[in-house]
Design a protein around this motif. Structure first.
Motif, PDB file in Angstrom:
ATOM      1  N   LYS A 176      -4.214   0.262   5.690  1.00  0.00           N
ATOM      2  CA  LYS A 176      -4.319  -0.715   4.605  1.00  0.00           C
ATOM      3  C   LYS A 176      -5.353  -0.274   3.578  1.00  0.00           C
ATOM      4  O   LYS A 176      -5.118  -0.334   2.383  1.00  0.00           O
ATOM      5  CB  LYS A 176      -4.708  -2.080   5.204  1.00  0.00           C
TER       6      LYS A 176
ATOM      7  N   TRP B 292      -2.931  -2.241   8.846  1.00  0.00           N
ATOM      8  CA  TRP B 292      -2.264  -3.478   8.452  1.00  0.00           C
ATOM      9  C   TRP B 292      -2.165  -4.424   9.634  1.00  0.00           C
ATOM     10  O   TRP B 292      -2.176  -3.997  10.790  1.00  0.00           O
ATOM     11  CB  TRP B 292      -0.857  -3.170   7.927  1.00  0.00           C
ATOM     12  N   ASP B 293      -2.048  -5.726   9.355  1.00  0.00           N
ATOM     13  CA  ASP B 293      -1.976  -6.744  10.403  1.00  0.00           C
ATOM     14  C   ASP B 293      -0.769  -6.570  11.316  1.00  0.00           C
ATOM     15  O   ASP B 293      -0.799  -6.972  12.474  1.00  0.00           O
ATOM     16  CB  ASP B 293      -1.946  -8.143   9.792  1.00  0.00           C
TER      17      ASP B 293
ATOM     18  N   SER C  85       0.849  -1.168   0.000  1.00  0.00           N
ATOM     19  CA  SER C  85       0.000   0.000   0.000  1.00  0.00           C
ATOM     20  C   SER C  85       0.894   1.230   0.000  1.00  0.00           C
ATOM     21  O   SER C  85       2.019   1.172   0.478  1.00  0.00           O
ATOM     22  CB  SER C  85      -0.869  -0.002   1.263  1.00  0.00           C
TER      23      SER C  85
END
Length: 132
Positions: free
Chosen positions: A10, A77-78, A4
């Motif tokens: 994200k 984001w994770d 990204s």
């Protein structure tokens, strides 16, 4: 690996109708904003537990639906830690702390940890090579 242009966010969905929050998937982590038409009335966050952003929005709709009409959702984001999500939310709360419209639903009017890094004497800030 998916990439990204943003390091923290994200993806986002902006100005989602209060009637469309059931279409979000469960477990989304990140920041969300509630609007009354075009005015920000609340900035919140979730780390994904207890259903994530969708569940939080459903609770807001059940308790305070008359105070907001739309929302924006910013999924992180994770690899973004829960503490980083909390810091983002705290930054927004700090920015909006004196805005009576934006604080309509906020119980916390600022971000306590921001006081630890506040130094209004910007002329004496280091060149950036100091450890913070």
């Amino acid at each position: 690996m998916e990439q990204s242009p943003l390091r923290l966010i994200k993806r986002c969905a902006e100005y989602v109708s209060i009637d469309d929050i059931n279409s979000m998937r469960k477990g989304l982590r990140g920041i969300y904003v509630l609007y009354d038409n075009d005015d920000v009335v609340y900035v919140g966050m979730t780390t994904g537990g207890r259903g994530g952003i969708r569940a939080r929005l459903k609770r807001h709709r059940a308790k305070k639906a008359n105070l907001w009409t739309h929302c924006s959702v910013f999924e992180v984001w994770d690899n973004i830690r829960d503490e980083e999500i909390a810091e983002l939310e705290g930054l927004f709360r700090h920015i909006y702390r004196h805005d009576s419209v934006a604080n309509k639903l906020n119980a916390q009017r600022g971000f306590k940890l921001m006081r630890a890094v506040t130094d209004n004497d910007i002329a004496n800030w280091a060149t950036g090579d100091d450890d913070a």
